[in-house]
Design an enzyme around this catalytic site. Structure first.
Site, PDB file in Angstrom:
ATOM      1  N   ASP A   1      -3.761   0.364   0.938  1.00  0.00           N
ATOM      2  CA  ASP A   1      -4.993   0.173   0.185  1.00  0.00           C
ATOM      3  C   ASP A   1      -6.089  -0.493   1.010  1.00  0.00           C
ATOM      4  O   ASP A   1      -7.213   0.021   1.096  1.00  0.00           O
ATOM      5  CB  ASP A   1      -4.720  -0.651  -1.075  1.00  0.00           C
ATOM      6  CG  ASP A   1      -3.961   0.127  -2.131  1.00  0.00           C
ATOM      7  OD1 ASP A   1      -2.913   0.718  -1.796  1.00  0.00           O
ATOM      8  OD2 ASP A   1      -4.399   0.144  -3.292  1.00  0.00           O
TER       9      ASP A   1
ATOM     10  N   ASP B   1      -4.141  -8.959 -10.085  1.00  0.00           N
ATOM     11  CA  ASP B   1      -4.640  -9.612  -8.881  1.00  0.00           C
ATOM     12  C   ASP B   1      -6.159  -9.626  -8.797  1.00  0.00           C
ATOM     13  O   ASP B   1      -6.749 -10.569  -8.267  1.00  0.00           O
ATOM     14  CB  ASP B   1      -4.049  -8.953  -7.634  1.00  0.00           C
ATOM     15  CG  ASP B   1      -2.637  -9.425  -7.355  1.00  0.00           C
ATOM     16  OD1 ASP B   1      -2.251 -10.482  -7.880  1.00  0.00           O
ATOM     17  OD2 ASP B   1      -1.912  -8.730  -6.619  1.00  0.00           O
TER      18      ASP B   1
ATOM     19  N   SER C   1       4.546  -0.003  -3.982  1.00  0.00           N
ATOM     20  CA  SER C   1       3.716  -1.045  -3.383  1.00  0.00           C
ATOM     21  C   SER C   1       4.532  -2.324  -3.261  1.00  0.00           C
ATOM     22  O   SER C   1       5.350  -2.626  -4.123  1.00  0.00           O
ATOM     23  CB  SER C   1       2.483  -1.284  -4.256  1.00  0.00           C
ATOM     24  OG  SER C   1       1.732  -2.371  -3.764  1.00  0.00           O
TER      25      SER C   1
ATOM     26  N   ARG D   1      -2.206 -16.126  -4.902  1.00  0.00           N
ATOM     27  CA  ARG D   1      -3.604 -15.695  -5.004  1.00  0.00           C
ATOM     28  C   ARG D   1      -4.607 -16.839  -4.950  1.00  0.00           C
ATOM     29  O   ARG D   1      -5.600 -16.756  -4.224  1.00  0.00           O
ATOM     30  CB  ARG D   1      -3.813 -14.842  -6.270  1.00  0.00           C
ATOM     31  CG  ARG D   1      -3.028 -13.538  -6.289  1.00  0.00           C
ATOM     32  CD  ARG D   1      -2.952 -12.877  -4.940  1.00  0.00           C
ATOM     33  NE  ARG D   1      -2.322 -11.571  -4.956  1.00  0.00           N
ATOM     34  CZ  ARG D   1      -1.670 -11.050  -3.939  1.00  0.00           C
ATOM     35  NH1 ARG D   1      -1.525 -11.752  -2.829  1.00  0.00           N
ATOM     36  NH2 ARG D   1      -1.154  -9.844  -4.001  1.00  0.00           N
TER      37      ARG D   1
END
Length: 411
Positions: free
Chosen positions: A15, A123, A179, A94
Site C-alpha cells: 500500500d 488505523d 495484509s 499508532r
C-alpha cells in the site's frame, strides 16, 4: 507544479509503496517516515526502495524502547484487552508512531502528513486523531479516501498491477494476499483469504508462534515480578535466565511464548466505524504478561476496587482501540487505573505449555488473602453461624418476589 512537502508514514509494503509513487505523480515532494517499533524489518532495504521509487528522503526513527515503556507497559499495567480477546498491539503502536510522525513533520517543515490506512479500517482514525491531538494545524492526506485514488484502485489486486507496472517490488502476491502489521508486541493479519470468517487461517501465515500442537513437549515456567502493576523482572526458573529492561522482558517472553504457540487469536471484532472485521493476531509475550498481571490483581485488590477497575479498563481499551490515546477522557481514566495498581506488587509463576499460559502460584505482601480465614480445616475468626443471618437477609427479597409473583426463572 509542486504541491508541497508531505511526510508519508511508510512501511515498505504494497500500500504505502504504491501511495508513495502516486503522491509523487500528484506533484508532492515526499519524505518517508518509518518507525522502528520492534518489527523484523530490513530498514536499509526499505529505505533504498523508497529512494528508488522517488522519495526525497527517508527517516528511520528508533522508537522501540519508547513504545514498550510508554505505551505497552502502561497498557499492561491497566490490564487493557478489547472485547475480551484482543491485546491492542496495533492500536498501541499508532499513537506512538504518530508522535514520531508529528515530531519529524515539524523538523522537516512538512505541512502535510499521509498514511496508507484504508477508508474502512481503524488505523485511519487512530493516526489522524493522534496527529490532530498532537498538532491541530497539521493537514492529513488520506489517499484511500480520495475519489481520484479510489477510482483508480479498488483494492489490493489493482495495487499489485500498479506495482508491477512501475517496477515496485512487493512481498504480497495473489496467492497469499493477506495484509500484515508487526511490532514488538504482536503481528496482526487481515484481508485476502482471511475475509471469509468460515475459513481457517493458513498455518503458514503465523510468524511469531509455532502451532501449539507442534510446540515444545516440556513446559516452561517463568517467574514475573510486578511493582505497582508494572513488570520489572522475568526469570525462566530452570535456567535462571533473567531480564529486567522492558524491551528485553518482552523479547524474552515472546521467544518462550512463541515456542509453545501461546497468544494466537482468531476473531471477528467490532471496528469503530460500525462494521465487523476478521483479524488474526499473535501476541505471545503480551499474553503471558496479561495472564500474570490479572492473576496478581485478583490476589492483591479489594473485590469492589477490582470490579470498578475492570469496568474502567474496558472503557480505556475502547479509547485505545478507537484512537483516543491522546484525549482528556483517556488521560483521566488512565490516572484512575494507575491509582488502582498501588498495591499490585508481587510475583507470579506462570507455566507455559502447548498454547496455554497459566498462573500456578503467586506471592505478595500486599494481599488481603488470609489463609486461616479461608481454610476449610479451621473456623478461624469467621463464625459459621454468622452465615445464617447473611443468607436470611439475602433470601428476604427472593421470598417476597415469590409471594407476589411466584417462582422466578422457571419457564
Amino acid at each position: 507544479m509542486s504541491q508541497g512537502k508531505i511526510l508519508l508514514a511508510y512501511s515498505g509494503g504494497l500500500d504505502t509503496s504504491c501511495i508513495l509513487k502516486w503522491l509523487l505523480e500528484s506533484g508532492y515532494e515526499v519524505i518517508c517516515f518509518m518507525a522502528d517499533v520492534g518489527q523484523e524489518e530490513d530498514f536499509q532495504a526499505a529505505r533504498e526502495k523508497a529512494l528508488r521509487i522517488g522519495a526525497k528522503d527517508v527517516i528511520v526513527k528508533d522508537m522501540k524502547a519508547l513504545f514498550v515503556e510508554k505505551f505497552v507497559w502502561p497498557a499492561l499495567q491497566m490490564g487493557l484487552i478489547y472485547e475480551d480477546r484482543y491485546l491492542l498491539g496495533t492500536s498501541l503502536a499508532r499513537p506512538c508512531i504518530s508522535l514520531g510522525l508529528i515530531e519529524s513533520a515539524a523538523q522537516y517543515g512538512c505541512p502535510y502528513v499521509s498514511h496508507g490506512a484504508t477508508g474502512k479500517g481503524n488505523d485511519q482514525i487512530r493516526f489522524e486523531l493522534s496527529c490532530y491531538a498532537l498538532n491541530p494545524t497539521i493537514k492529513v492526506i488520506a489517499p484511500w479516501r480520495l475519489p481520484e485514488f479510489c477510482e483508480r484502485f479498488q483494492g489490493r489486486q489493482d495495487l499489485l498491477e500498479y506495482a508491477k507496472k512501475n517496477n515496485i517490488a512487493v512481498s504480497a502476491t495473489p496467492k497469499a494476499p493477506w495484509s500484515m502489521d508487526a511490532n514488538i508486541v504482536h503481528i496482526s493479519y487481515e484481508s485476502g483469504v482471511l475475509e471469509d470468517p468460515s475459513l481457517a487461517a493458513p498455518e503458514e501465515l503465523y510468524q511469531m508462534t509455532v502451532s501449539p500442537l507442534k510446540g515444545s513437549d516440556t513446559p516452561t515456567t517463568v517467574e514475573i515480578i510486578f511493582k505497582e502493576g508494572v513488570p520489572v523482572r522475568a526469570t525462566e526458573l530452570i535456567s535462571g535466565k533473567t531480564m529486567e529492561e522492558p524491551f528485553d522482558i518482552l523479547t524474552f517472553l515472546n521467544k518462550i511464548g512463541g515456542e509453545h504457540g501461546v497468544g494466537r487469536v482468531d476473531l471477528v471484532e467490532n471496528r469503530f466505524l460500525g462494521l465487523k472485521s476478521r483479524g488474526v493476531y499473535e501476541t505471545p509475550g503480551g499474553t503471558i504478561l496479561y495472564v500474570a498481571h490479572k492473576d496478581l490483581e485478583v490476589y492483591c485488590l479489594d473485590r469492589e476496587i477490582f470490579r470498578v477497575k475492570s469496568y474502567l479498563a474496558s472503557r480505556m481499551a475502547d479509547y485505545v482501540y478507537n484512537g483516543f490515546w491522546y484525549s482528556p477522557e483517556a488521560e483521566y481514566v488512565r490516572s484512575c487505573l494507575v491509582a488502582s495498581q498501588r498495591n499490585v506488587t508481587g510475583k507470579v509463576v506462570v507455566e507455559i505449555f502447548k498454547g496455554r499460559a497459566m498462573a500456578v502460584s503467586r506471592e505478595s505482601t500486599n494481599s488481603v488473602y488470609n489463609q486461616e480465614l479461608a481454610s476449610m480445616d479451621v473456623h478461624g475468626t469467621l463464625s459459621p453461624y454468622a452465615a445464617t443471618g447473611f443468607i436470611e437477609v439475602n433470601a428476604m427479597r427472593l421470598k417476597e418476589h415469590h409471594r407476589v409473583f411466584g417462582s422466578a426463572n422457571t419457564k
